[in-house]
Design an enzyme around this catalytic site. Structure first.
Site, PDB file in Angstrom:
ATOM      1  CB  CYS A  80     -34.316 -25.832  44.615  1.00 59.64           C
ATOM      2  SG  CYS A  80     -34.898 -24.321  44.425  1.00 59.64           S
ATOM      3  N   GLY A 138     -19.369 -38.191  18.181  1.00 64.32           N
ATOM      4  CA  GLY A 138     -20.411 -37.211  18.557  1.00 64.32           C
ATOM      5  C   GLY A 138     -19.254 -35.994  19.200  1.00 64.32           C
TER       6      GLY A 138
HETATM    7  N1  LLP Z   1     -21.978 -44.466  19.420  1.00 63.59           N
HETATM    8  C1  LLP Z   1     -22.509 -45.049  20.407  1.00 63.59           C
HETATM    9  C2  LLP Z   1     -23.342 -46.342  20.296  1.00 63.59           C
HETATM   10  C3  LLP Z   1     -22.728 -44.314  21.555  1.00 63.59           C
HETATM   11  O1  LLP Z   1     -23.254 -44.987  22.675  1.00 63.59           O
HETATM   12  C4  LLP Z   1     -22.261 -43.137  21.748  1.00 63.59           C
HETATM   13  C5  LLP Z   1     -22.156 -42.187  22.996  1.00 63.59           C
HETATM   14  C6  LLP Z   1     -21.544 -42.457  20.714  1.00 63.59           C
HETATM   15  C7  LLP Z   1     -21.358 -43.276  19.291  1.00 63.59           C
HETATM   16  C8  LLP Z   1     -20.991 -41.136  20.419  1.00 63.59           C
HETATM   17  O2  LLP Z   1     -19.614 -41.009  21.398  1.00 63.59           O
HETATM   18  P1  LLP Z   1     -18.628 -39.942  21.579  1.00 63.59           P
HETATM   19  O3  LLP Z   1     -18.080 -39.863  20.098  1.00 63.59           O
HETATM   20  O4  LLP Z   1     -19.428 -38.520  21.535  1.00 63.59           O
HETATM   21  O5  LLP Z   1     -17.790 -40.171  22.380  1.00 63.59           O
HETATM   22  N2  LLP Z   1     -23.294 -37.949  28.324  1.00 63.59           N
HETATM   23  C9  LLP Z   1     -21.800 -38.314  28.156  1.00 63.59           C
HETATM   24  C10 LLP Z   1     -21.204 -39.086  27.080  1.00 63.59           C
HETATM   25  C11 LLP Z   1     -22.201 -40.361  26.951  1.00 63.59           C
HETATM   26  C12 LLP Z   1     -21.949 -40.863  25.697  1.00 63.59           C
HETATM   27  C13 LLP Z   1     -22.913 -42.040  25.069  1.00 63.59           C
HETATM   28  N3  LLP Z   1     -22.824 -42.724  24.011  1.00 63.59           N
HETATM   29  C14 LLP Z   1     -20.841 -37.202  28.651  1.00 63.59           C
HETATM   30  O6  LLP Z   1     -21.418 -35.854  28.776  1.00 63.59           O
HETATM   31  O7  LLP Z   1     -19.841 -37.286  28.717  1.00 63.59           O
END
Ligand code: LLP
Length: 417
Positions: A351, A285
């Site tokens: 707020c 992601g």
């Molecule tokens: N696969 C699963 C099962 C996941 O839970 C996630 C992210 C990904 C793939 C993708 O992960 P990435 O490649 O983006 O690290 N909101 C948080 C990040 C939460 C990630 C949740 N799961 C932030 O803004 O840092």
């Protein structure tokens, strides 16, 4: 003309660069974008997205993986369509995300549907769409899925999400692999499920995701060892390994994060040693979108007090939640560069006393109407935005060289009803 002179002396983060004092994304001047589309505004560099995709594809090329972009990082339809056109599949975690991925043109057989708690309606939607893989995390979900697959008369491919009981080297709020995390099946639980008959489910592999923004590959490799051992011992017919996401990006100027090959090389070595061919899925992601995006905000007021200077801007925790939720650091770049005059806090209009985008940053003498670009906000930016305080969500613009186009319109009051 200073506007067209490249100035390499001013440090920036991708995809932004200064030409003279003016900040650009590719060949688009950000001051012009703010004028044309208004702020707050999410912008994305198409070139940077494509470069990120190519880098990840190249690093894992020997295993020929299917990259399933994690839609939770950014669900913009045009961006999903751009990724689909590069051959990517998708990782979705809700009926809504499945809908977004399919609207973007993705074939269901390239979609993995994960998530710690899926409703009956979501399981049925996924079966009906014929998604490639359902990633299951609880016995109860597997049992419901068997029933639904039996009634639909289909054989659904399922991968079991393992909780490898390994703590990832990352911020504790985005770690998911520890034994006490709510995610995944412990090995013993997965073993018991693998031993039972599932006439309408093909338990074809294992899913791992131990955390996001991983600072080193050690925990991923330890988790991979647990998964391979589980498959060898308890699921010998397995053909699929979904390694999740988590690859890191640099959020700060001069920050060093491990190169993607630091993860890819030992992972590829272990897969080769496993001896049997596995279909490798990855769920990136952040590493594809984060540093391709920036958020433009406009200064509304400046409060100068002896203790601190506070710059109040038109986007806050409603627009970009990461600083308020995780204390996340995003670099700020003035859209018109002038030398910094001293420290300042940058606050949003919401707020809530936690509504700060940044604290104690060295910034120029900003005035009402000036703009700031908040860097590295292409992932978990818009997708975590809310309408809190009944603030309509911002617009999104895709930049390709000098051309710019709206890829999600700014919400209006009608969207609040
Ligand atoms: N696969 C699963 C099962 C996941 O839970 C996630 C992210 C990904 C793939 C993708 O992960 P990435 O490649 O983006 O690290 N909101 C948080 C990040 C939460 C990630 C949740 N799961 C932030 O803004 O840092």
């Amino acid at each position: 003309m200073p506007e067209t002179t490249h100035n390499h002396a001013l440090p920036t983060l991708p995809p932004l660069t200064y030409r003279g004092a003016a900040l650009y994304c590719e060949d688009a001047n950000l001051a012009d974008l703010a004028r044309e589309y208004g702020t707050p505004l999410y912008i994305y560099s198409q070139a940077r997205i494509l470069q990120n995709v190519r880098q990840l594809q190249a690093a894992f090329a020997p295993a020929n993986p299917l990259l399933c972009f994690s839609v939770k990082a950014n669900n913009n339809r045009a961006l999903l369509a751009l990724l689909h056109a590069q051959g990517l599949g998708f990782d979705v975690v809700s009926g809504g995300e499945l809908h977004c991925a399919m609207q973007a043109g993705a074939p269901a057989h390239n979609i993995a549907f994960a998530g710690v708690g899926k409703t009956d309606a979501e399981l049925q939607q996924a079966l009906q769409a014929r998604v490639g893989w359902l990633n299951v995390e609880t016995a109860e979900e597997l049992e419901r899925l068997e029933q639904f697959a039996a009634s639909a008369g289909v054989l659904q491919q399922v991968v079991l999400r393992l909780n490898p009981a390994i703590d990832a080297d990352t911020h504790h709020q985005i770690a998911t692999g520890g034994a006490n995390a709510k995610f995944g099946l412990l090995v013993a639980e997965a073993r018991a499920l693998a031993a039972r008959p599932w006439p309408h489910l093909d338990l074809c592999g294992v899913h791992l995701h131990i955390g996001s923004q991983l600072r080193s590959p050690a925990a991923t490799l330890a988790a991979l060892d647990v998964a391979l051992e589980f498959m060898r011992a308890s699921l010998p017919s397995a053909t699929v390994l979904d390694l999740g996401g988590g690859f890191p990006v640099a959020y700060q100027l001069e920050e060093e994060v491990p190169d993607i090959n630091v993860f890819a090389t030992p992972i590829l070595r272990r897969l080769k040693e496993y001896g049997r061919p596995l279909r490798l899925l990855l769920e990136p992601g952040r590493c594809l979108l984060a540093d391709a995006g920036a958020l433009l905000v406009t200064v509304m007021a400046v409060r100068n007090r002896s203790a601190a200077r506070t710059i109040i801007v038109d986007g806050g925790m409603n627009t970009l939640a990461r600083p308020a939720i995780y204390g996340a650091h995003h670099e700020l770049l003035p859209v018109r560069h002038t030398p910094a005059t001293g420290p300042a806090d940058v606050a949003g209009p919401i707020c809530e006393s936690t509504d700060y985008l940044a604290r104690n940053r060295s910034l120029p003498a900003l005035q009402r109407g000036d703009q700031l670009a908040i860097c590295t906000t292409g992932a978990y930016g818009y997708s975590m935005a809310s309408q809190y305080n009944a603030q309509p969500r911002p617009a999104e613009v895709l930049v390709a060289e000098a051309s710019t186009r709206i890829i999600r319109r700014r919400e209006t009051f009608a969207d609040l009803e």
